[in-house]
Design a protein around this motif. Structure first.
Motif, PDB file in Angstrom:
ATOM      1  N   UNK A   1      93.518  21.588  77.577  1.00  0.00           N
ATOM      2  CA  UNK A   1      92.688  21.442  76.380  1.00  0.00           C
ATOM      3  C   UNK A   1      91.414  22.276  76.514  1.00  0.00           C
ATOM      4  N   UNK A   2      90.845  22.236  77.716  1.00  0.00           N
ATOM      5  CA  UNK A   2      89.624  23.033  77.950  1.00  0.00           C
ATOM      6  C   UNK A   2      89.932  24.525  77.803  1.00  0.00           C
ATOM      7  N   UNK A   3      91.094  24.902  78.319  1.00  0.00           N
ATOM      8  CA  UNK A   3      91.492  26.317  78.193  1.00  0.00           C
ATOM      9  C   UNK A   3      91.599  26.715  76.731  1.00  0.00           C
ATOM     10  N   UNK A   4      92.209  25.839  75.955  1.00  0.00           N
ATOM     11  CA  UNK A   4      92.373  26.120  74.516  1.00  0.00           C
ATOM     12  C   UNK A   4      91.010  26.325  73.857  1.00  0.00           C
ATOM     13  N   UNK A   5      90.073  25.452  74.199  1.00  0.00           N
ATOM     14  CA  UNK A   5      88.736  25.552  73.606  1.00  0.00           C
ATOM     15  C   UNK A   5      88.067  26.858  74.026  1.00  0.00           C
ATOM     16  N   UNK A   6      88.194  27.173  75.309  1.00  0.00           N
ATOM     17  CA  UNK A   6      87.560  28.406  75.808  1.00  0.00           C
ATOM     18  C   UNK A   6      88.189  29.630  75.140  1.00  0.00           C
ATOM     19  N   UNK A   7      89.518  29.597  75.007  1.00  0.00           N
ATOM     20  CA  UNK A   7      90.209  30.745  74.385  1.00  0.00           C
ATOM     21  C   UNK A   7      89.764  30.915  72.934  1.00  0.00           C
ATOM     22  N   UNK A   8      89.716  29.808  72.205  1.00  0.00           N
ATOM     23  CA  UNK A   8      89.298  29.897  70.793  1.00  0.00           C
ATOM     24  C   UNK A   8      87.852  30.382  70.687  1.00  0.00           C
ATOM     25  N   UNK A   9      87.008  29.830  71.564  1.00  0.00           N
ATOM     26  CA  UNK A   9      85.606  30.259  71.538  1.00  0.00           C
ATOM     27  C   UNK A   9      85.493  31.735  71.897  1.00  0.00           C
ATOM     28  N   UNK A  10      86.267  32.144  72.898  1.00  0.00           N
ATOM     29  CA  UNK A  10      86.239  33.559  73.305  1.00  0.00           C
ATOM     30  C   UNK A  10      86.730  34.467  72.200  1.00  0.00           C
ATOM     31  N   UNK A  11      87.810  34.045  71.532  1.00  0.00           N
ATOM     32  CA  UNK A  11      88.350  34.865  70.444  1.00  0.00           C
ATOM     33  C   UNK A  11      87.365  34.973  69.291  1.00  0.00           C
ATOM     34  N   UNK A  12      86.780  33.828  68.943  1.00  0.00           N
ATOM     35  CA  UNK A  12      85.829  33.850  67.829  1.00  0.00           C
ATOM     36  C   UNK A  12      84.588  34.652  68.201  1.00  0.00           C
ATOM     37  N   UNK A  13      84.103  34.430  69.418  1.00  0.00           N
ATOM     38  CA  UNK A  13      82.892  35.141  69.849  1.00  0.00           C
ATOM     39  C   UNK A  13      83.110  36.641  69.925  1.00  0.00           C
ATOM     40  N   UNK A  14      84.197  37.030  70.614  1.00  0.00           N
ATOM     41  CA  UNK A  14      84.446  38.470  70.749  1.00  0.00           C
ATOM     42  C   UNK A  14      84.823  39.077  69.402  1.00  0.00           C
ATOM     43  N   UNK A  15      85.540  38.294  68.627  1.00  0.00           N
ATOM     44  CA  UNK A  15      85.936  38.802  67.312  1.00  0.00           C
ATOM     45  C   UNK A  15      84.757  39.035  66.401  1.00  0.00           C
TER      46      UNK A  15
END
Lengths: 196, 212
Positions: free
Chosen positions: A108-122
């Motif tokens: 779950x933490x990975x999912x949150x980090x991935x989404x945050x990373x995608x949104x941030x980098x995007x």
């Protein structure tokens, strides 16, 4: 509207029949061979059915005269969500309960980090003004590690969710006039419109 | 109004004859003092062709540029031109395909190392003792209708200004998934639910646009 509704139903039905008929999936897409067959069949069926759209437009006297452009619109607009979402929904429906039950806190933490990373980098990349990316096209690849991460660690369902967030964010930025897929000046757009 | 400065653009024409692009840093006015840009914004929002009535200017309905959101001369948003949107879609497809294959490959490898699991059908939760077949089918169709309808409303935000097509139409993916997860003998129910949701969402969207 009637035409488009009938056309949409026919498109979905033919895609479904195509995939069903040739046995690409049986409630399960978590397999490389089946995924490749699914992509091939869905692309072929959508490409074939996409020809219906320019024909409808011509018959009702709407849209541009460029049949090739209309066909590409119909193909890509339909194919993209099929590739992004359908495998995720199918797998989520068949295995969703099991996936949620077995998911650890770490995942779950990975999912949150991935989404945050995608949104941030995007937002950082696709939220830039179009000319800002001109000298650094490699910036386009910044979100890729997060998508790779989602593909390897979270499977097709996690990838679908992540990619959907990424696609929406990219489109929203483009609609707001940002990112590399928007030309620099409104004048460019108007010329493109007049010349197309 | 005359003091507003910023970047403006429009089609400069003599009635229906296209003469060129109007670009400028000041807000032009017609001979009779009508603010061309304000009038264009007003009428283009309704999808009409606007003219001053004199020979000074016409703002054609420019589907691929933004004339609908101009505030104090600043271009606030700019719908994606169609060809650029195609590039964006190709870019996304080029990324999603290898990622999808990679994810499928990884899942396959994981499955090989784990106990083989039973694939449950789409509406397994409704099947069997608790709910009848028709009730489960109805609930699934209603859920799909809702997903399609709300998905369509989101999707319509991405519609190409010059056509009915959206840049991304996930509602179709929902319907296709429902078809794939259910036997073909029940497809008519889902296609009907999808068609109804499609019509309702489209009517709501276009009515809200025209009425804006």
């Amino acid at each position: 509207m009637t035409c488009t509704t009938i056309y949409d139903c026919a498109l979905r039905g033919s895609d479904g029949l195509s995939v069903r008929q040739f046995g690409a999936i049986n409630g399960d897409l978590g397999n490389l061979r089946r995924s490749i067959i699914f992509v091939g069949q869905i692309t072929a069926a959508t490409a074939l059915m996409a020809w219906g759209w320019p024909l409808i437009q011509i018959s009702v006297g709407y849209g541009s005269d460029n049949i090739w452009l209309e066909w590409r619109h119909a193909l890509l607009s339909n194919l993209l969500p099929f590739l992004i979402l359908t495998p995720g929904i199918v797998l989520g429906s068949t295995r969703g309960a099991e996936i949620i039950k077995r998911a650890s806190l770490k995942q779950w933490m990975e999912m949150i980090v991935i989404l945050a990373g995608l949104l941030g980098s995007g937002i950082g990349v696709f939220g830039l003004k179009s000319h800002a990316l001109g000298n650094f096209p490699a910036l386009l690849y910044i979100p890729l590690p997060f998508l790779l991460w989602a593909a390897v660690r979270l499977g097709l369902v996690g990838l679908s969710l992540s990619f959907l967030a990424f696609a929406f964010m990219t489109m929203l930025n483009a609609l707001a006039g940002n990112g590399p897929f928007v030309s620099q000046l409104p004048a460019d757009n108007i010329f493109g419109y007049r010349c197309s | 109004m005359a003091g507003c400065r910023g970047f403006y653009f429009g089609i400069w024409a003599d009635h229906d004859r296209f003469d060129g692009i109007l670009l400028g840093n000041s807000r032009p006015r017609s001979d009779d003092g009508i603010d061309l840009f304000a009038a264009a914004v007003f009428s283009v929002g309704r999808g009409e062709i606007w003219t001053t009535g004199s020979e000074h200017g016409i703002f054609a309905r420019c589907d691929d540029i933004n004339l609908s959101v101009l505030s104090r001369g600043m271009v606030l948003s700019q719908p994606i031109p169609r060809k650029e949107c195609l590039s964006l879609q190709l870019f996304l497809i080029a990324i999603v395909l290898p990622m999808m294959f990679l994810a499928a490959f990884v899942e396959e490898q994981k499955d090989k190392t784990e106990v083989v699991r039973e694939i449950k059908p789409w509406n397994a939760a409704f099947n069997g003792k608790r709910l009848s077949l028709y009730l489960s089918l109805g609930l699934t169709a209603i859920a799909m209708w809702a997903a399609y309808y709300f998905g369509s409303l989101v999707d319509l935000a991405f519609v190409y200004p010059a056509s009915y097509f959206s840049a991304l139409w996930p509602a179709n993916a929902v319907l296709l998934a429902a078809l794939l997860l259910n036997p073909p003998r029940y497809w008519s129910v889902f296609l009907l639910a999808g068609a109804v949701a499609h019509v309702v969402a489209q009517r709501q969207f276009w009515h809200s646009r025209i009425g804006a």
